[in-house]
Design a protein around this motif. Structure first.
Motif, PDB file in Angstrom:
ATOM      1  N   LEU A  77      -6.158   6.247   0.753  1.00  0.00           N
ATOM      2  CA  LEU A  77      -4.787   6.752   0.908  1.00  0.00           C
ATOM      3  C   LEU A  77      -4.405   7.700  -0.223  1.00  0.00           C
ATOM      4  N   GLY A  78      -4.951   7.425  -1.420  1.00  0.00           N
ATOM      5  CA  GLY A  78      -4.563   8.246  -2.571  1.00  0.00           C
ATOM      6  C   GLY A  78      -5.417   9.490  -2.770  1.00  0.00           C
ATOM      7  N   CYS A1072       8.156  -9.881  -1.909  1.00  0.00           N
ATOM      8  CA  CYS A1072       6.714  -9.570  -1.901  1.00  0.00           C
ATOM      9  C   CYS A1072       6.406  -8.474  -2.909  1.00  0.00           C
ATOM     10  N   ASP A1073       5.455  -8.734  -3.798  1.00  0.00           N
ATOM     11  CA  ASP A1073       5.084  -7.655  -4.714  1.00  0.00           C
ATOM     12  C   ASP A1073       3.881  -6.909  -4.147  1.00  0.00           C
ATOM     13  N   GLN A1079       7.081   0.322   3.194  1.00  0.00           N
ATOM     14  CA  GLN A1079       6.128  -0.606   3.841  1.00  0.00           C
ATOM     15  C   GLN A1079       6.828  -1.903   4.222  1.00  0.00           C
ATOM     16  N   LYS A1080       7.739  -2.376   3.346  1.00  0.00           N
ATOM     17  CA  LYS A1080       8.483  -3.605   3.666  1.00  0.00           C
ATOM     18  C   LYS A1080       9.301  -3.412   4.945  1.00  0.00           C
ATOM     19  N   CYS A1113      -4.224  -1.087   0.065  1.00  0.00           N
ATOM     20  CA  CYS A1113      -4.031   0.375  -0.039  1.00  0.00           C
ATOM     21  C   CYS A1113      -3.355   0.747  -1.353  1.00  0.00           C
ATOM     22  N   ASN A1114      -2.429  -0.110  -1.781  1.00  0.00           N
ATOM     23  CA  ASN A1114      -1.607   0.263  -2.936  1.00  0.00           C
ATOM     24  C   ASN A1114      -2.275  -0.019  -4.275  1.00  0.00           C
ATOM     25  N   ASP A1115      -3.451  -0.639  -4.231  1.00  0.00           N
ATOM     26  CA  ASP A1115      -4.146  -0.858  -5.507  1.00  0.00           C
ATOM     27  C   ASP A1115      -4.513   0.513  -6.070  1.00  0.00           C
TER      28      ASP A1115
END
Length: 1124
Positions: A77-78, A1072-1073, A1079-1080, A1113-1115
């Motif tokens: 994604l990044g 949720c972290d 996304q939430k 994905c967000n890592d």
């Protein structure tokens, strides 16, 4: 450029160093860290692209591909879109340029990396991903590469792992399904082309009439002459390249079939082609040629051809395993069966050159396994569907299956085939039960096949017919509590029993004569017994005679087990109809057991003691066990005999006792002794003849057991004999009124029996006059162990009997019970003794608590509660290992019995039991990772709530009438909250068994007592529990319980759906972290407001999957770069 080259050289030397034998683990860790950091850099992939095209070092290539894999699956994604485009262009070009020279594992990894890109980007950003694969397949030069790409795509996209959103998974499956028809068409084309191209060159003269396969059993299966002709074509000889392409195509098909639905895309021509290739597996001629020509090249070719057959059968089995068959596909199925049975016929065909067995031995083992799988699927999934087709000859199929079964080259193969027959017999039995009117017609159709099967299975367990194979079976090593030989015999006897159920008279008339033959040999041994100086000797010494005797005795032992296994088919409704057969069997068995005991065959000297002595002991033990199997028949005969008072029955029982009594001795081998004890227990417990106690042989056993000077039997035997003697005196006689039961006399006898058995134990009681202990601790422990094991067993065996029996039992035991309670404090620090005592008390509580009376029971509970202080509990659990934990578990089990007792008697103990659990036991075990004690503690808490609900919720009649107006009053709220808190904590621990048990307890309390609806639960705990369960799903810590957790969340949420959707869900998402606000929102939107169970749980699993995906994905990429 120079710096890139320097990096490559550095990486190559690092890799070589990493895999070198001399490199230390410490250095390996350093290198690993360096490589990991390098892979995390934003532009690392450019260097890796250079490495891939410039190196020949396998390690470097593998590492570079791993960097790409990580980039695509975790950071895609990044990655800037320009870079993505470059990667999508470069990697396929690299693959095309080097696929012929790359090692296969590197090539396959590169294919997977490209497929991973397709998994993320196709069709939106990588629109030609799939068309490229199709083009590769269509171009002859790259066909193998295209097929590898296709198989990888099927594996990675049809059933993707966690790292995709549910919407994307659904989209990919739909996209793939759209391509299925084209793909199957291509694969059919490849296989047909190869076959046709090579068939032309393999033209041979037509077979001579004698060797043709026509006019056989199954010629009527293949309706069209053309298909029969097609299948009779000789199998072509393929070159290595074609062989490779076909194997890849078949592998693709097998994977595709595992997930695509049965539909018209799977065409008849594709099925026929697969069958052509399935013939490779059973074509011995080609293998023969390969081995005759001798070169290793040809041998490998032969193996490869066999592999094509295996792969084709895998495809067929994938289709077979689908239970849901659309109407339009049924005809295809029929055609598949026809073609497979053609192969089965080919495999089992007898001709001069080949026996069936040698042909099966020459086939590839995997091929035979796949073929057996096919037959199993056919019988278990499709037989009921196919049997109704008039053109499908089931009986002929069974004939072939019979040949196939009894010519299996391996034991495992034979076991698998017996399983298939078991499935068939089960099918037949259930069919007859559901259509009793047609019973005769169905049985007539299959009778011959079943009788044949029975005879052959019986032959297979006899050394007389099958010595070579049976001697290969291991009878020493235990696997799953049985040896290979025992498993072989057990499986065979199950088949015999199932045939007996369907055809009782046939089965009996087949088995009994065989048993008779072997019995004659055994009963004839008496004439060969001679008296020698040291005792009796069997005067059979010639090696050949000894071998024949050994085989005959082994067979007799197996046949006795067979006869015992059939006992259940002589009782119940058929007792009268089959009485004479059963009587014949039982009389023979009684005769044989008496014969063995009288001439003491177990103590006889033989020429080959290591072989014949165990044989003689085994036959004797098996004859007792077979007779024991008829105890239910004897019980039924007993009630009939009671009405007619027949002497015949009395004789049977007293003769049996004459056979049993001499064996109850320390001089007899354990195996035989235990068989005799078990038979005695069955006579006393199941048959219960009135006159048993008056038989002299039984009196003899009584005297032996109560005689203090007699040598004690081994523990297990002692327990069994005491159980039998106690039951003779305690159990009511069948068919007699209460006033004829002679309770007073029996009661006195029982008291003296128990008194004799517990003599030494009662003498241990500490008394005021002589408090010092007179004997060493170890001797005391032995007495406690020996006595309590016997008494506990006696109580357990009558716990389900009439009140009168239990009353007498307790009267006899009363003094021993009091002694136990008095001794308990003295042994509280000896956990092995405490363990045995608590076992005894637990059995007393379960079986005789009413007889013990309230005051004494209260005294016992109070003693235990006083003894188990916080310190004592901690000491037991933390310092005394598993025995200490067992002691505490048994104590908790006793309390489980107490809290379940209805009525008010034990209610005063509830507060102290709950406080013991929550303030003393729970704090010790809460934080321990070990599961010890936890399961018992939570069961006690559950039982406390379940059976004492009113201790917490005093529901008044008025409140339940005015439902919803008044909230029911609550008592002992802090205790209730603490218990619930403990349940909540248990869901945060890794032990999956405890998790499952406790979830079940909560669900049960909700079903039975509406736990989730109670105000205290609804307002203060409900959403905490839902939150914990959702987190467990997100962390994948208890994945095996996904379904149960989903249902529990639904049951909790359904108490207050409005609260769940309006308050809990938004709050849960907010907390949720690792996911951003957008996304939430998507997660919240995707959770539909469905209120039915299936949709709701589907939404829960979707939420969990997508939340995990977004976090992945967000890592984001760590800053900083590392140079090599």
């Amino acid at each position: 450029m120079a710096s890139e080259e320097a990096s490559l050289r550095a990486l190559e030397s690092l890799m070589t160093e990493f895999f070198h034998d001399c490199t230390t683990n410490e250095r390996k860790r350093e290198i690993e860290e360096l490589l990991d950091n390098f892979a995390q850099q934003i532009g690392a992939w450019r260097l890796c692209l250079y490495f891939l095209s410039s190196t020949r070092n396998d390690y470097v290539m593998m590492y570079s591909l791993t960097v790409f894999e990580n980039l695509i699956n975790k950071m895609w994604l990044g990655v800037p879109s320009q870079d993505k485009m470059e990667i999508r262009n470069c990697l396929p070009k690299l693959l095309l340029a080097h696929h012929k020279t790359l090692p296969y594992f590197i090539r396959n990894k590169l294919c997977k990396v490209i497929v991973d890109i397709g998994r993320q980007d196709w069709p939106m950003f990588y629109h030609d991903f799939f068309t490229n694969i199709l083009q590769l397949i269509q171009s002859p030069v790259t066909t193998p590469l295209g097929l590898i790409m296709l198989k990888t795509t099927s594996e990675e996209l049809a059933c993707p792992r966690e790292d995709l959103s549910v919407a994307r998974k659904e989209e990919l499956r739909k996209l793939l399904l759209d391509q299925v028809q084209a793909v199957l068409g291509l694969l059919t084309g490849i296989l047909e082309t190869v076959w046709d191209k090579h068939s032309v060159t393999a033209a041979t003269p037509p077979p001579s009439p004698t060797s043709g396969d026509s006019g056989d059993l199954l010629s009527n299966l293949l309706q069209s002459p053309s298909s029969a002709k097609l299948l009779n074509q000789p199998i072509p000889i393929l070159d290595a390249e074609s062989e490779y392409i076909c194997s890849l195509a078949l592998e693709c098909l097998a994977h595709l079939f595992s997930w695509i639905p049965l539909s018209a895309s799977i065409t008849p021509s594709l099925l026929t082609t697969i069958f052509h290739f399935a013939r490779f597996g059973c074509d011995i001629r080609a293998r023969k040629m390969a081995s005759v020509n001798g070169s290793s090249q040809n041998c490998v070719l032969g193996q490869e051809r066999g592999r094509l057959g295996v792969l084709a059968m895998s495809c067929i089995n994938e289709l077979m395993s689908k239970n849901c068959v659309p109407m339009e596909f049924e005809e295809y199925l029929l055609r598949m069966f026809q073609q497979t049975f053609y192969l089965l016929q080919k495999i089992t065909k007898d001709n001069n050159a080949h026996t069936v067995k040698s042909r099966l031995e020459e086939l590839d083992e995997s091929y035979v396994e796949k073929f057996t799988d096919f037959l199993r699927l056919f019988v278990s999934v499709h037989l009921r569907r196919i049997e109704s087709y008039s053109q499908f000859p089931v009986v002929e199929f069974l004939t072939l299956l019979f040949k196939y079964t009894f010519h299996q080259p391996t034991h495992e193969g034979y076991f698998s085939c017996l399983d298939i027959w078991t499935l068939f017999l089960d099918y037949l039995t259930s069919k007859i039960k559901s259509r009793l009117g047609d019973k005769e017609a169905v049985l007539n159709r299959y009778e011959d096949a079943l009788v044949l099967l029975l005879t052959e299975v019986l032959n297979r367990i006899q050394f007389r017919y099958n010595q070579a194979q049976l001697e290969e079976l291991d009878d020493e090593t235990l696997d799953d509590d049985q040896t290979e030989w025992q498993r072989y015999l057990r499986q065979s006897l199950e088949v015999v029993a199932k045939v007996m159920e369907l055809l009782p008279t046939h089965a009996f008339s087949t088995l009994f004569p065989v048993l008779q033959d072997n019995l004659e040999v055994y009963l004839g041994l008496q004439q060969f017994i001679v008296t020698s100086g040291s005792g009796h000797r069997l005067n059979i010494t010639a090696e050949n005679d000894c071998r024949r005797l050994h085989c005959s005795l082994r067979d007799l032992s197996s046949l006795l087990q067979a006869v015992g296994r059939l006992a259940e088919y002589f009782i119940g409704d058929v007792f009268a109809a089959r009485f004479s057969d059963a009587l014949t069997v039982v009389e023979r068995l009684v005769k044989v057991t008496l014969y063995g005991s009288q001439i003491k065959l177990y103590n006889i000297e033989t020429a080959v003691p290591s072989v014949l002595k165990p044989d003689l002991i085994d036959v004797h033990a098996q004859s007792l066990a077979a007779l024991q199997a008829y105890s239910h028949w004897l019980a039924q005969y007993c009630s009939e005999a009671h009405r007619q008072n027949t002497q015949q029955f009395v004789t049977l029982i007293s003769t049996t006792m004459d056979a049993v009594t001499p064996l109850i001795s320390t001089k007899v081998q354990d195996k035989l002794l235990l068989s005799a004890c078990h038979l005695l227990v069955s006579l006393a417990t199941t048959v219960r003849p009135v006159f048993l106690i008056s038989i002299p042989a039984v009196q003899k056993v009584f005297n032996r057991i109560t005689d203090a000077s007699a040598q004690r039997l081994v523990d297990k035997a002692q327990v069994l004999v005491c159980r039998a003697l106690s039951n003779i005196l305690l159990l009511p006689w069948p068919n007699l009124p209460e006033n004829e039961q002679q309770w007073p006399v029996r009661s006195i006898n029982h008291a003296s029996l128990i008194s004799a058995l517990s003599r030494d134990y009662r003498n241990l009681k500490p008394n005021a006059v002589a408090p010092q202990r007179k004997m060493p601790l170890d001797d005391t422990k032995v007495i406690i162990h020996q006595t309590l094991s016997v008494l506990e067993d006696i109580v357990e065996s009558i716990s389900g009997e009439s009140t009168k029996s239990r009353q007498i039992c307790y009267q006899s035991l009363q003094e021993s019970v009091q002694v136990s309670l008095a001794l308990f404090p003295a042994f509280i620090h000896q956990s092995d003794v405490t363990d045995e005592m608590l076992s005894f008390f637990l059995t007393l509580f379960r079986g005789l608590r009413v007889q013990m009376g309230v005051p004494f029971t209260e005294q016992i509970i109070q003693t235990f509660l006083n003894m188990f202080t916080r310190e004592q509990l901690a000491d037991s659990i933390l310092n005394e290992g598993s025995t200490g934990c067992r002691v505490v578990e048994k104590f908790l089990k006793i309390l489980q019995v107490v809290v379940q007792e209805p009525g008010q008697v034990f209610k005063p103990f509830l507060p102290s039991i709950i406080s013991l659990c929550m303030e003393q036991v729970y704090p010790i075990i809460a934080e321990r990772p070990s599961p010890d004690v936890k399961a018992e503690l939570f069961e006690l808490l559950f039982r406390t709530l379940h059976h004492n609900w009113r201790h917490f919720f005093k529901s008044s009649v008025l409140a339940s009438v005015q439902r919803g107006v008044a909230e029911e009053p609550m008592e002992n709220e802090p205790q209730f909250s603490a218990i619930m808190q403990a349940f909540g904590q248990s869901f945060l621990q890794p032990d999956i068994h405890l998790f499952k048990q406790n979830l079940f307890y909560l669900e049960t309390l909700n079903t039975k007592q509406k736990l989730y609806h109670k105000k205290i639960f609804r307002t203060t705990m409900l959403f905490q529990f839902v939150n914990v369960l959702l987190q467990v799903l997100v962390h994948k810590s208890h994945d095996l319980l996904q379904e149960e957790i989903g249902i529990a969340i639904y049951n909790m949420a359904s108490v207050d759906f409005d609260g769940f959707f309006a308050a809990f869900l938004p709050e849960f998402l907010t907390s949720c972290d690792g996911v951003d606000a957008n996304q939430k929102n998507v997660l919240g939107r995707n959770f539909k407001m469905d209120r039915d169970l299936p949709s709701f749980t589907q939404n829960v699993h979707r939420l969990v999957n997508d939340l995990r995906y977004y976090r992945l994905c967000n890592d984001s990429l760590p800053p900083g770069t590392v140079k090599l």
